[in-house]
Scaffold this active site. Sequence first.
Site, PDB file in Angstrom:
ATOM      1  N   GLU A   1     -37.005  17.152   9.699  1.00  0.00           N
ATOM      2  CA  GLU A   1     -37.641  15.819   8.637  1.00  0.00           C
ATOM      3  C   GLU A   1     -38.820  15.281   9.923  1.00  0.00           C
ATOM      4  O   GLU A   1     -38.375  15.893  11.159  1.00  0.00           O
ATOM      5  CB  GLU A   1     -35.879  15.251   9.382  1.00  0.00           C
ATOM      6  CG  GLU A   1     -34.914  15.704   8.653  1.00  0.00           C
ATOM      7  CD  GLU A   1     -33.696  15.045   9.156  1.00  0.00           C
ATOM      8  OE1 GLU A   1     -32.438  14.532   7.702  1.00  0.00           O
ATOM      9  OE2 GLU A   1     -33.261  14.550  10.145  1.00  0.00           O
TER      10      GLU A   1
ATOM     11  N   LYS B   1     -40.622  11.500  15.154  1.00  0.00           N
ATOM     12  CA  LYS B   1     -40.195  13.026  16.134  1.00  0.00           C
ATOM     13  C   LYS B   1     -39.891  13.573  14.906  1.00  0.00           C
ATOM     14  O   LYS B   1     -39.504  13.748  13.430  1.00  0.00           O
ATOM     15  CB  LYS B   1     -38.322  11.983  16.522  1.00  0.00           C
ATOM     16  CG  LYS B   1     -37.642  14.091  16.843  1.00  0.00           C
ATOM     17  CD  LYS B   1     -36.453  12.770  17.394  1.00  0.00           C
ATOM     18  CE  LYS B   1     -35.306  13.272  16.352  1.00  0.00           C
ATOM     19  NZ  LYS B   1     -34.121  11.966  17.112  1.00  0.00           N
TER      20      LYS B   1
ATOM     21  N   ARG C   1     -29.949   9.669  22.740  1.00  0.00           N
ATOM     22  CA  ARG C   1     -30.405   8.100  22.408  1.00  0.00           C
ATOM     23  C   ARG C   1     -29.205   8.477  21.043  1.00  0.00           C
ATOM     24  O   ARG C   1     -28.993   7.315  20.616  1.00  0.00           O
ATOM     25  CB  ARG C   1     -31.418   8.472  21.437  1.00  0.00           C
ATOM     26  CG  ARG C   1     -31.695   9.176  20.725  1.00  0.00           C
ATOM     27  CD  ARG C   1     -31.408   8.567  18.685  1.00  0.00           C
ATOM     28  NE  ARG C   1     -31.893   9.069  17.310  1.00  0.00           N
ATOM     29  CZ  ARG C   1     -31.530   9.734  16.766  1.00  0.00           C
ATOM     30  NH1 ARG C   1     -29.690   9.756  16.930  1.00  0.00           N
ATOM     31  NH2 ARG C   1     -32.669   9.706  15.481  1.00  0.00           N
TER      32      ARG C   1
ATOM     33  N   ALA D   1     -23.012  20.711  20.796  1.00  0.00           N
ATOM     34  CA  ALA D   1     -24.039  20.584  21.788  1.00  0.00           C
ATOM     35  C   ALA D   1     -23.806  18.743  21.987  1.00  0.00           C
ATOM     36  O   ALA D   1     -24.368  18.723  22.759  1.00  0.00           O
ATOM     37  CB  ALA D   1     -25.317  21.193  21.526  1.00  0.00           C
ATOM     38  N   GLN D   2     -23.860  17.985  20.472  1.00  0.00           N
ATOM     39  CA  GLN D   2     -24.097  16.399  21.267  1.00  0.00           C
ATOM     40  C   GLN D   2     -22.483  16.311  21.867  1.00  0.00           C
ATOM     41  O   GLN D   2     -23.048  14.848  21.992  1.00  0.00           O
ATOM     42  CB  GLN D   2     -23.882  16.070  19.445  1.00  0.00           C
ATOM     43  CG  GLN D   2     -24.761  16.297  18.785  1.00  0.00           C
ATOM     44  CD  GLN D   2     -26.601  16.220  19.142  1.00  0.00           C
ATOM     45  OE1 GLN D   2     -26.686  15.235  19.743  1.00  0.00           O
ATOM     46  NE2 GLN D   2     -27.593  17.386  18.499  1.00  0.00           N
TER      47      GLN D   2
ATOM     48  N   GLY E   1     -22.055  13.226  12.221  1.00  0.00           N
ATOM     49  CA  GLY E   1     -21.733  15.011  11.831  1.00  0.00           C
ATOM     50  C   GLY E   1     -22.861  14.602  10.249  1.00  0.00           C
ATOM     51  O   GLY E   1     -23.264  15.348   9.714  1.00  0.00           O
TER      52      GLY E   1
ATOM     53  N   ASP F   1     -25.162  13.758   8.024  1.00  0.00           N
ATOM     54  CA  ASP F   1     -26.515  12.835   8.201  1.00  0.00           C
ATOM     55  C   ASP F   1     -27.231  13.256   7.352  1.00  0.00           C
ATOM     56  O   ASP F   1     -28.803  13.601   7.460  1.00  0.00           O
ATOM     57  CB  ASP F   1     -26.453  12.929   9.546  1.00  0.00           C
ATOM     58  CG  ASP F   1     -26.588  14.426  10.430  1.00  0.00           C
ATOM     59  OD1 ASP F   1     -26.059  15.386   9.663  1.00  0.00           O
ATOM     60  OD2 ASP F   1     -27.355  14.750  11.495  1.00  0.00           O
TER      61      ASP F   1
ATOM     62  N   SER G   1     -23.285   6.321  11.704  1.00  0.00           N
ATOM     63  CA  SER G   1     -24.339   7.139  11.984  1.00  0.00           C
ATOM     64  C   SER G   1     -25.266   8.075  11.016  1.00  0.00           C
ATOM     65  O   SER G   1     -24.844   9.364  11.227  1.00  0.00           O
ATOM     66  CB  SER G   1     -23.816   7.364  13.450  1.00  0.00           C
ATOM     67  OG  SER G   1     -24.736   8.184  13.488  1.00  0.00           O
TER      68      SER G   1
HETATM   69  N1  LIG Z   1     -26.404  11.145  13.310  1.00  0.00           N
HETATM   70  C1  LIG Z   1     -27.028  11.269  14.279  1.00  0.00           C
HETATM   71  O1  LIG Z   1     -27.956  10.912  14.938  1.00  0.00           O
HETATM   72  C2  LIG Z   1     -26.733  12.148  14.829  1.00  0.00           C
HETATM   73  C3  LIG Z   1     -27.901  12.893  15.884  1.00  0.00           C
HETATM   74  C4  LIG Z   1     -27.949  14.026  16.594  1.00  0.00           C
HETATM   75  C5  LIG Z   1     -26.928  15.357  15.500  1.00  0.00           C
HETATM   76  N2  LIG Z   1     -26.676  14.633  14.245  1.00  0.00           N
HETATM   77  C6  LIG Z   1     -25.077  16.159  13.204  1.00  0.00           C
HETATM   78  O2  LIG Z   1     -24.258  15.731  14.618  1.00  0.00           O
HETATM   79  C7  LIG Z   1     -23.315  17.089  14.350  1.00  0.00           C
HETATM   80  C8  LIG Z   1     -22.997  18.061  15.541  1.00  0.00           C
HETATM   81  O3  LIG Z   1     -24.456  18.824  16.037  1.00  0.00           O
HETATM   82  P1  LIG Z   1     -24.291  19.409  17.502  1.00  0.00           P
HETATM   83  O4  LIG Z   1     -26.081  19.580  17.397  1.00  0.00           O
HETATM   84  O5  LIG Z   1     -24.003  18.670  18.318  1.00  0.00           O
HETATM   85  O6  LIG Z   1     -23.966  20.686  16.582  1.00  0.00           O
HETATM   86  P2  LIG Z   1     -22.812  22.394  16.847  1.00  0.00           P
HETATM   87  O7  LIG Z   1     -23.192  23.398  15.556  1.00  0.00           O
HETATM   88  O8  LIG Z   1     -23.369  22.519  18.161  1.00  0.00           O
HETATM   89  O9  LIG Z   1     -21.364  21.641  16.721  1.00  0.00           O
HETATM   90  C9  LIG Z   1     -20.810  21.618  15.703  1.00  0.00           C
HETATM   91  C10 LIG Z   1     -19.614  21.106  16.197  1.00  0.00           C
HETATM   92  O10 LIG Z   1     -18.758  21.336  14.950  1.00  0.00           O
HETATM   93  C11 LIG Z   1     -17.666  22.402  15.063  1.00  0.00           C
HETATM   94  N3  LIG Z   1     -17.067  22.369  13.754  1.00  0.00           N
HETATM   95  C12 LIG Z   1     -17.523  22.316  12.868  1.00  0.00           C
HETATM   96  N4  LIG Z   1     -16.792  22.630  11.710  1.00  0.00           N
HETATM   97  C13 LIG Z   1     -15.010  21.926  12.074  1.00  0.00           C
HETATM   98  C14 LIG Z   1     -14.386  21.500  11.179  1.00  0.00           C
HETATM   99  N5  LIG Z   1     -14.202  21.436  10.350  1.00  0.00           N
HETATM  100  N6  LIG Z   1     -13.191  20.411  12.535  1.00  0.00           N
HETATM  101  C15 LIG Z   1     -13.604  20.252  14.052  1.00  0.00           C
HETATM  102  N7  LIG Z   1     -14.468  21.044  13.984  1.00  0.00           N
HETATM  103  C16 LIG Z   1     -15.510  21.570  13.500  1.00  0.00           C
HETATM  104  C17 LIG Z   1     -18.121  23.477  15.271  1.00  0.00           C
HETATM  105  O11 LIG Z   1     -16.809  24.796  15.291  1.00  0.00           O
HETATM  106  C18 LIG Z   1     -19.439  22.907  16.391  1.00  0.00           C
HETATM  107  O12 LIG Z   1     -18.370  23.426  18.138  1.00  0.00           O
HETATM  108  C19 LIG Z   1     -24.499  17.925  13.237  1.00  0.00           C
HETATM  109  O13 LIG Z   1     -24.013  17.795  12.016  1.00  0.00           O
HETATM  110  C20 LIG Z   1     -25.781  16.720  13.657  1.00  0.00           C
HETATM  111  O14 LIG Z   1     -26.837  17.174  12.121  1.00  0.00           O
HETATM  112  C21 LIG Z   1     -26.773  13.968  13.644  1.00  0.00           C
END
Ligand SMILES: NC(=O)c1ccc[n+]([C@@H]2O[C@H](COP(=O)([O-])OP(=O)(O)OC[C@H]3O[C@@H](n4cnc5c(N)ncnc54)[C@H](O)[C@@H]3O)[C@@H](O)[C@H]2O)c1
Length: 359
Positions: free
Chosen positions: A68, A81, A124, A151-152, A237, A239, A304
């Site tokens: 994106e 970004k 952020r 990671a988040q 998550g 998004d 979000s």
């Molecule tokens: N809204 C925003 O501004 C924004 C910003 C950044 C990331 N995100 C989204 O946040 C999400 C998480 O990002 P990340 O970098 O932490 O991803 P990541 O892949 O590092 O972590 C995701 C975690 O979710 C767990 N998971 C998956 N399905 C699950 C379920 N049913 N129940 C419980 N846990 C489950 C996985 O085991 C994993 O540990 C992604 O979908 C990303 O696109 C949104």
Amino acid sequence: MRATPELNRDAIMVQFVGVENAIKLISSIGVEPFLTGLADYIDEDFRRWEQFEKSPRIASHSRDGVIELMPASDGVTYSFKYVNGHPQNPLDGRQTVTAFGVLANVATGYPDFVSEMTLMTALRTAATSAVAARYLARPDAKVMAIIGQGAQSEFQALAFKAILGITRLQVFDIDPAASEKFARNMAGYDLEITVADSAQSAVIGADIVTTITADKKRSVILSDNMVGSGMHINAVGGDCPGKTELHADILKRGKVFVELPEQTRIEGEIQQMPEDFPVTELWRVITGLDMGRTGSSDITIFDSVGFATEDFSVLRYLRDKVQETEHFIDLDLLAEPTDPRDLFGLIGARQQHPDRLSA
Ligand SMILES: NC(=O)c1ccc[n+]([C@@H]2O[C@H](COP(=O)([O-])OP(=O)(O)OC[C@H]3O[C@@H](n4cnc5c(N)ncnc54)[C@H](O)[C@@H]3O)[C@@H](O)[C@H]2O)c1
């Protein structure tokens, strides 16, 4: 005789904050003070929402993820970004989300600041979630459930601690190793942490529930029976089109708050709802134009998806913070000859005087 064109070296250097320098800067400030300061910038930019040129992000979807571009401009400064989202990446040892970003001068069109934004996106996103919760959650909220310890997740935990005063976390991930990593990383941050054996048990007694899982599908991380009166849901998550975390019944029961409705209707939890489903824009709550929570029994939902002005805010914050330090390098990004019309002369000069530009 015509002067040999030269590079105008002083004018063309662009400040660059790479990953190592970002880590040094955040460590020198401290993660929690960094998040608190960032939240002020995000809040400030939401308050001047109407000054921004805004559009939904430009998304390129593929089988495994999305790439994106997210632009924003306040008429003085332009930002964009580049960010990806590939939920299967961790299986190959890669991040789900990586990013970099740019600030540019609207008057000249020149970029003047470039940064890594993988860390900055996590910061952020967490700071924005906490800003939203400051206006939407019950003021006495102390307990947060986090579903998804990827990671988040730690960034979310610390933002809610620093900005909202959350003291207790109840966490669940389908991968126990992720929850263990989370608990390990959060040791020493003065948070009481319980690792639950299901999302259902993690949310019991929570004032705030953050869903931050990654799966490129319609998931039901929270079902209606898991959501109690007075809860604030920070749904992060979901998004992308086809990627959601909440059962639609929760959206019908609660009051939904969004960043830019045009983008959230495509990408957020409300993609499950009809196009005229009522939502409230977060900036209108922050500026007092609309009501957020009206009482302690309201269910509030921050749907979000991440919006470009939040990246603008973090880049602006980072640029201000880095000026007081040496945590950046000069990037030789722009070819600017002393005579602006003689771009070719730069190459010609090198051919005639090979040592000239490497000096
Ligand atoms: N809204 C925003 O501004 C924004 C910003 C950044 C990331 N995100 C989204 O946040 C999400 C998480 O990002 P990340 O970098 O932490 O991803 P990541 O892949 O590092 O972590 C995701 C975690 O979710 C767990 N998971 C998956 N399905 C699950 C379920 N049913 N129940 C419980 N846990 C489950 C996985 O085991 C994993 O540990 C992604 O979908 C990303 O696109 C949104």
